[in-house]
Design an enzyme around this catalytic site. Structure first.
Site, mmCIF file in Angstrom:
data_model
loop_
_atom_site.group_PDB
_atom_site.id
_atom_site.type_symbol
_atom_site.label_atom_id
_atom_site.label_comp_id
_atom_site.label_asym_id
_atom_site.label_seq_id
_atom_site.Cartn_x
_atom_site.Cartn_y
_atom_site.Cartn_z
ATOM 1 N N GLU A 98 18.364 26.218 17.208
ATOM 2 C CA GLU A 98 19.033 26.248 15.894
ATOM 3 C C GLU A 98 20.487 25.913 16.141
ATOM 4 O OE1 GLU A 98 18.051 26.315 12.982
ATOM 5 O OE2 GLU A 98 15.980 26.953 13.196
ATOM 6 N N CYS B 274 26.981 28.599 10.802
ATOM 7 C CA CYS B 274 26.361 27.291 11.018
ATOM 8 C C CYS B 274 26.088 26.576 9.696
ATOM 9 C CB CYS B 274 25.083 27.418 11.843
ATOM 10 S SG CYS B 274 23.906 28.563 11.141
ATOM 11 N N SER C 172 25.603 25.835 19.659
ATOM 12 C CA SER C 172 26.151 24.520 19.324
ATOM 13 C C SER C 172 25.180 23.391 19.671
ATOM 14 C CB SER C 172 27.466 24.313 20.077
ATOM 15 O OG SER C 172 27.211 24.299 21.465
ATOM 16 N N LYS D 140 20.060 36.943 26.541
ATOM 17 C CA LYS D 140 21.456 36.794 26.946
ATOM 18 C C LYS D 140 22.314 36.656 25.697
ATOM 19 C CE LYS D 140 24.219 33.417 27.872
ATOM 20 N NZ LYS D 140 25.395 33.989 27.178
HETATM 21 P P1 ADP Z 1 29.056 29.003 20.359
HETATM 22 O O1 ADP Z 1 30.381 28.655 20.957
HETATM 23 O O2 ADP Z 1 28.916 28.660 18.930
HETATM 24 O O3 ADP Z 1 28.613 30.392 20.722
HETATM 25 P P2 ADP Z 1 27.592 27.754 22.461
HETATM 26 O O4 ADP Z 1 26.518 26.758 22.336
HETATM 27 O O5 ADP Z 1 28.753 27.463 23.329
HETATM 28 O O6 ADP Z 1 28.010 28.027 20.981
HETATM 29 O O7 ADP Z 1 27.023 29.139 22.970
HETATM 30 C C1 ADP Z 1 25.860 29.741 22.454
HETATM 31 C C2 ADP Z 1 25.174 30.498 23.563
HETATM 32 O O8 ADP Z 1 24.761 29.568 24.565
HETATM 33 C C3 ADP Z 1 26.069 31.496 24.270
HETATM 34 O O9 ADP Z 1 25.293 32.648 24.579
HETATM 35 C C4 ADP Z 1 26.477 30.755 25.529
HETATM 36 O O10 ADP Z 1 26.819 31.606 26.608
HETATM 37 C C5 ADP Z 1 25.212 29.991 25.843
HETATM 38 N N1 ADP Z 1 25.385 28.778 26.675
HETATM 39 C C6 ADP Z 1 26.491 28.019 26.808
HETATM 40 N N2 ADP Z 1 26.246 26.984 27.644
HETATM 41 C C7 ADP Z 1 24.953 27.096 28.050
HETATM 42 C C8 ADP Z 1 24.079 26.322 28.880
HETATM 43 N N3 ADP Z 1 24.493 25.229 29.491
HETATM 44 N N4 ADP Z 1 22.811 26.737 29.031
HETATM 45 C C9 ADP Z 1 22.359 27.838 28.400
HETATM 46 N N5 ADP Z 1 23.118 28.611 27.614
HETATM 47 C C10 ADP Z 1 24.406 28.256 27.416
#
Ligand code: ADP
Length: 473
Positions: free
Chosen positions: A243, A277, A222, A171
């Site tokens: 990571e 990062c 994140s 994804k």
């Molecule tokens: P960033 O904003 O730096 O991309 P995020 O952690 O928000 O960091 O997003 C990283 C990835 O994690 C994206 O592909 C996002 O769609 C996905 N993501 C966000 N929330 C969730 C969750 N609760 N479970 C799994 N994947 C998630």
């Protein structure tokens, strides 16, 4: 520029709520609308990956390697298309997008070599029986990735996972769905059905994937999302590699090559508009050279103009979206309100696009949000220390994160001592960190869980199994 809308056809048939709106952050224009995978589609993608897993895991390594090496040619053929998509979808300067894209084909030989070493059978025989350790793939890996390096981050999970014999459901970030779709086409092209599956969507889709019948989650993103994934994975005791973010320090002692240290501070605070990062997020300069260092930083940072990534003179593109730049701006305002001096930038740019100018702050106080929370924006954040080595280490370690750190000093021994005492996965001494692609990439403390890269990182996509055979057996 002609939009590259790989998913244009199904758009009209779906409701707006089932669509990802893929926005060009430099203009605010819609690039494409991408259908979000429904929960049933996520389940079906995982089921296909599950059905393919045993057979793919049994494919002899050399055959798997051969299939994956062919991917290099397709990366080369579609290098420009990928780079264009990167700049359009997340904004980075085209030259940098091009470097990210051209590096993909070059990494494949190293991937295969590292996987070969990671999977090598170990002989641990004792006494009269023979025992050897083999490494089995885990099965189905969910790969969930961010937007800041829309090609490099996904390949850091997809390639080791596939090379070690796992199937993958990928994804990409909702900010870069077309980059993700083309990557999946390139890597999955010659692979048997189900070995690489793609799903599209935002956090909700990611959460569905984590909850689905997967054996491992490989995640880059994140810290907050990493925590959610860790909680969700607990029920099924799913394997994890996370990571996450960082709050990397750069320490500058008075005896350092100040020019080189200032170059590192500016380049690695501003590169990719700070959306990295392992950006330099906190610079600690020895008091006695503070004025000279500020002058050097200011002169260099002033040259970091921003603009569309397609304009050759832009050194920074836009931030990925308005929410991200508002977050950065709020941190800048908070730091100034608490006494930081604003030396450059710090204002929201007018006009379309989510641009934020190169910003330099000095005397950033410990109490400010910028001193502790990840900024992820184009800010050089300067503070001072009294020159005491222990104090420099204390400041560097005053964070829950532990991704990277950089130390500049004319005393090589001191550089090494400080590097050993900083609690982070990577440290650069008189250079920016990350000098070898063969080293693991480690988020220590709350910057990660497990790690990627190197032989040990590849082994995280496997489980060791010892087979003992009676003598004569
Ligand atoms: P960033 O904003 O730096 O991309 P995020 O952690 O928000 O960091 O997003 C990283 C990835 O994690 C994206 O592909 C996002 O769609 C996905 N993501 C966000 N929330 C969730 C969750 N609760 N479970 C799994 N994947 C998630």
């Amino acid at each position: 520029m002609e939009p590259l809308v790989a998913c244009r056809a199904p758009v009209a048939r779906l409701f707006a709520m089932d669509m990802l709106r893929d926005i060009d952050p430099a203009t605010g224009e819609l690039i494409a609308e991408i259908p979000v995978s429904s929960p049933d589609q996520v389940t079906a993608a995982v089921a296909r990956a599950r059905a393919a897993a045993d057979e793919w895991g049994d494919v002899p390594f050399d055959v798997r390697a051969e299939l994956l090496l062919r991917v290099a040619e397709r990366f080369d053929e579609r290098q420009d298309e990928l780079a264009q998509l990167v700049t359009r979808e997340m904004g980075k300067p085209f030259a940098e997008a091009r470097r990210e894209s051209s590096a993909r084909s070059k990494e494949l030989a190293g991937v295969i070599e590292t996987a070969r070493r990671a999977l090598a059978v170990e002989d641990v025989s004792e006494g009269s029986s023979r025992t050897h350790v083999v490494r089995d793939p885990l099965g189905v890996v969910a790969a969930i990735t961010p937007w800041n390096f829309p090609l490099a981050m996904p390949t850091s999970i997809l390639l080791p996972a596939l090379a070690t014999g796992n199937t993958v459901v990928f994804k990409p970030s909702e900010h870069v769905p077309l980059c993700g779709a083309v990557l999946a086409e390139i890597i999955g092209g010659d692979l048997p059905d189900g070995v690489l599956e793609l799903v599209q969507g935002a956090g909700e889709t990611g959460a569905q994937l984590v909850d689905a019948d997967v054996d491992m989650i490989g995640f880059v993103g994140s810290r907050a999302t990493g925590q959610k994934i860790m909680r969700a994975a607990g029920g099924g005791l799913k394997r994890l590699v996370l990571e996450l973010g960082g709050k990397d320090p750069l320490i500058v002692f008075a005896d350092a090559d100040l020019e080189a240290a200032a170059e590192c501070a500016v380049t690695h605070s501003l590169r990719n508009a700070g959306q990295v990062c392992c950006s330099v997020e906190r610079v600690f300069v020895e008091d006695s050279v503070r004025e000279e260092f500020e002058r050097l930083v200011l002169a260099k940072a002033s040259k970091w103009t921003h603009g569309s990534g397609f304009e050759p003179e832009s050194r920074m593109g836009p931030m990925v979206d308005d929410a991200q730049r508002q977050k950065v701006h709020a941190q800048v305002e908070d730091a100034v309100a608490r006494g930081a001096r604003l030396l450059l930038g710090g204002t929201l740019a007018d006009g379309p696009g989510s641009f934020y100018p190169a910003t330099v702050l000095a005397d950033v106080p410990d109490s400010s949000v910028m001193a502790t929370e990840e900024t992820f924006g184009p800010v050089v954040s300067l503070s001072t220390f009294d020159g005491d080595e222990a104090e420099a280490v204390r400041l560097a370690n005053a964070t829950r994160y532990g991704l990277g750190a950089n130390v500049y000093t004319g005393d090589g021994e001191r550089g090494l001592r400080v590097a050993r005492r900083i609690r982070s996965g990577q440290v650069g001494v008189n250079r920016y960190l990350a000098g070898s692609s063969r080293a693991p990439w480690v988020g220590a403390r709350e910057s990660g869980f497990g790690f990627l890269g190197g032989v040990e990182g590849y082994r995280q996509f496997t489980v060791p199994k010892s087979i003992s055979i009676a003598s004569g057996g």
